[in-house]
Design an enzyme around this catalytic site. Structure first.
Site, mmCIF file in Angstrom:
data_model
loop_
_atom_site.group_PDB
_atom_site.id
_atom_site.type_symbol
_atom_site.label_atom_id
_atom_site.label_comp_id
_atom_site.label_asym_id
_atom_site.label_seq_id
_atom_site.Cartn_x
_atom_site.Cartn_y
_atom_site.Cartn_z
ATOM 1 N N HIS A 69 -13.825 29.954 5.543
ATOM 2 C CA HIS A 69 -14.930 30.626 6.221
ATOM 3 C C HIS A 69 -14.587 31.123 7.623
ATOM 4 O O HIS A 69 -15.085 32.138 8.056
ATOM 5 C CB HIS A 69 -16.161 29.734 6.249
ATOM 6 C CG HIS A 69 -16.588 29.351 4.870
ATOM 7 N ND1 HIS A 69 -16.780 30.281 3.878
ATOM 8 C CD2 HIS A 69 -16.801 28.153 4.302
ATOM 9 C CE1 HIS A 69 -17.130 29.665 2.768
ATOM 10 N NE2 HIS A 69 -17.136 28.376 2.995
ATOM 11 N N ASP B 220 -26.440 28.294 2.470
ATOM 12 C CA ASP B 220 -26.103 28.557 3.872
ATOM 13 C C ASP B 220 -25.331 29.869 3.959
ATOM 14 O O ASP B 220 -24.931 30.436 2.945
ATOM 15 C CB ASP B 220 -25.283 27.395 4.495
ATOM 16 C CG ASP B 220 -24.035 27.082 3.698
ATOM 17 O OD1 ASP B 220 -23.508 27.991 3.025
ATOM 18 O OD2 ASP B 220 -23.575 25.937 3.745
ATOM 19 N N ARG C 273 -12.108 22.186 5.616
ATOM 20 C CA ARG C 273 -13.392 22.404 6.286
ATOM 21 C C ARG C 273 -13.302 22.189 7.791
ATOM 22 O O ARG C 273 -14.059 22.761 8.560
ATOM 23 C CB ARG C 273 -14.469 21.510 5.667
ATOM 24 C CG ARG C 273 -14.980 22.081 4.370
ATOM 25 C CD ARG C 273 -16.027 21.222 3.741
ATOM 26 N NE ARG C 273 -15.475 19.975 3.229
ATOM 27 C CZ ARG C 273 -16.206 19.009 2.712
ATOM 28 N NH1 ARG C 273 -17.515 19.115 2.673
ATOM 29 N NH2 ARG C 273 -15.636 17.927 2.235
ATOM 30 N N ASP D 137 -22.806 26.982 -4.427
ATOM 31 C CA ASP D 137 -22.012 26.680 -3.236
ATOM 32 C C ASP D 137 -20.565 26.449 -3.649
ATOM 33 O O ASP D 137 -20.282 26.198 -4.837
ATOM 34 C CB ASP D 137 -22.576 25.419 -2.553
ATOM 35 C CG ASP D 137 -22.303 25.420 -1.047
ATOM 36 O OD1 ASP D 137 -21.512 26.268 -0.585
ATOM 37 O OD2 ASP D 137 -22.861 24.557 -0.350
ATOM 38 N N THR E 262 -21.684 15.432 0.100
ATOM 39 C CA THR E 262 -22.729 14.403 0.107
ATOM 40 C C THR E 262 -23.933 14.836 -0.736
ATOM 41 O O THR E 262 -24.755 14.008 -1.114
ATOM 42 C CB THR E 262 -23.254 14.171 1.539
ATOM 43 O OG1 THR E 262 -23.878 15.378 2.007
ATOM 44 C CG2 THR E 262 -22.137 13.794 2.491
ATOM 45 N N GLY E 263 -24.052 16.129 -0.971
ATOM 46 C CA GLY E 263 -25.212 16.660 -1.696
ATOM 47 C C GLY E 263 -26.334 17.081 -0.750
ATOM 48 O O GLY E 263 -27.310 17.704 -1.170
ATOM 49 N N LYS F 42 -28.564 27.217 7.539
ATOM 50 C CA LYS F 42 -28.479 25.755 7.604
ATOM 51 C C LYS F 42 -27.833 25.327 8.908
ATOM 52 O O LYS F 42 -26.916 25.984 9.399
ATOM 53 C CB LYS F 42 -27.623 25.291 6.421
ATOM 54 C CG LYS F 42 -27.157 23.867 6.466
ATOM 55 C CD LYS F 42 -26.208 23.558 5.310
ATOM 56 C CE LYS F 42 -24.759 23.653 5.693
ATOM 57 N NZ LYS F 42 -23.837 23.279 4.634
ATOM 58 N N GLY G 105 0.803 -1.236 0.000
ATOM 59 C CA GLY G 105 0.000 0.000 0.000
ATOM 60 C C GLY G 105 0.828 1.274 0.000
ATOM 61 O O GLY G 105 0.271 2.371 -0.136
HETATM 62 C C1 R5P Z 1 -20.060 24.130 3.920
HETATM 63 O O1 R5P Z 1 -19.553 24.968 4.616
HETATM 64 C C2 R5P Z 1 -19.826 24.099 2.464
HETATM 65 O O2 R5P Z 1 -19.906 25.377 1.928
HETATM 66 C C3 R5P Z 1 -20.809 23.180 1.769
HETATM 67 O O3 R5P Z 1 -22.117 23.681 1.897
HETATM 68 C C4 R5P Z 1 -20.767 21.794 2.320
HETATM 69 O O4 R5P Z 1 -19.488 21.359 2.550
HETATM 70 C C5 R5P Z 1 -21.491 20.841 1.382
HETATM 71 O O5 R5P Z 1 -21.457 19.548 1.900
HETATM 72 P P1 R5P Z 1 -22.600 18.491 1.591
HETATM 73 O O6 R5P Z 1 -22.734 18.383 0.103
HETATM 74 O O7 R5P Z 1 -22.099 17.238 2.224
HETATM 75 O O8 R5P Z 1 -23.857 18.963 2.239
#
Ligand code: R5P
Length: 295
Positions: free
Chosen positions: A129, A169, A93, A219, A224-225, A192, A35
């Site tokens: 952020h 958000d 993040r 965004d 994950t969406g 959010k 690996g």
């Molecule tokens: C959050 O601060 C980011 O701007 C995105 O909104 C977030 O990372 C999206 O993640 P997911 O698609 O998992 O909701």
């Protein structure tokens, strides 16, 4: 100058080298049976300014190790300067200890890149952020820049100025607002609350009238969406005619497919992460950022 693409930088690295008018090469890589990574340069780096292009998706852990090994080796082999271009810069993040004892990964990763020997750093739409500027992450010259023009052009092409842009958000208000200004259309934002990694709760909604309108949710990242899907549900209830999603970094084909299955009309992202939804090219913005310097 020599552009060397690591495994997540080939598509964008080739285009970047063309924009800059410099030579392009790829890092050779195989994975040993246990690996571990086995890497080798295909070009002589001695005395050269080397630009490594490496995104952090897919496989952020392996991408990071590959990049660190490449930077260090280039320095050991006599590269004059090493520049890192991370079209998508992962681990950003986790920019504070949200729970006690948690790892705050952003500065660990930036310092590892410096420690390996990078002399300058560039990234697109870095997740800053809770970080005021790149100087909180790096001591070396470092630049974070946007592709808002490219995003605005996409919105204009699809919907003209009649679209409504929504930030899902509070963290997305900057990108959404600026893109909406460039398009010349209306903008609003949602609030959010993330309950866990994948569970999302929208606690308030935008007040803008979306009835019968084409809405584009903008965004920086779609992972994950969940964020987009949650916002889209509200927009549908508010009477939106259609809801599309535009982001800089789409983490996978699967995330884009999930959005489409959940009624998102168009899914568009940049090639900072290469997926079948990568319709925006960030390479020209990267070249311009590099030509104007890291700070
Ligand atoms: C959050 O601060 C980011 O701007 C995105 O909104 C977030 O990372 C999206 O993640 P997911 O698609 O998992 O909701």
């Amino acid at each position: 100058m020599l552009v060397i693409a690591c495994s997540n930088g080939k598509e964008i690295g080739k285009k970047l080298a063309k924009h800059l008018g410099v030579k392009y090469s790829e890092l050779w890589k195989e994975v040993f049976p246990d690996g571990e990574l086995h890497l080798c340069f295909n070009a002589d780096v001695k005395g050269k300014q080397v630009v490594f292009v490496q995104g952090f998706s897919p496989s952020p852990n392996e991408s990071l190790v590959e990049l660190l090994f490449a930077i260090r080796t280039a320095k050991e082999l006599g590269a004059k300067k090493v520049t890192v271009v991370a079209p998508y810069f992962g681990y950003m993040r986790q920019d504070r200890r949200f729970h006690s004892g948690e790892v705050k990964s952003n500065t660990i990763v930036s310092r590892l890149i410096e420690f390996a020997g990078a002399d300058s750093f560039y990234t697109v739409a870095g997740h800053l952020h809770r970080v005021n500027s790149m100087t909180e992450l790096f001591k070396i010259p470092a630049k974070n820049f946007s592709i808002h023009e490219e995003m605005a052009n996409w919105v204009k092409k699809k919907f003209g100025t009649k679209a409504i842009v929504i930030g899902p958000d509070i963290e997305s208000w900057r990108v959404g607002k600026h893109v909406a200004q460039l398009v010349g259309c209306k903008y609003d934002t949602f609030l959010k609350k993330r309950v866990s990694g994948s569970k999302i709760k929208h606690t308030a909604v935008a007040t803008i009238d979306c009835k019968g309108r084409d809405v584009v949710i903008i965004d920086d990242i779609v992972s994950t969406g969940g964020t987009i899907i949650g916002a889209a549900e509200h927009l549908k209830k508010m009477g939106a005619k259609s809801v599309s999603a535009l982001c800089v970094h789409l983490m996978s084909d699967a995330a884009g497919d999930k959005l489409r299955r959940n009624g998102i009309r168009f899914v568009a992202a940049s090639n900072t992460v290469q997926t079948k939804y990568s319709v925006l090219d960030a390479s020209s913005a990267i070249a311009s950022a590099m030509l104007s310097g890291p700070q």
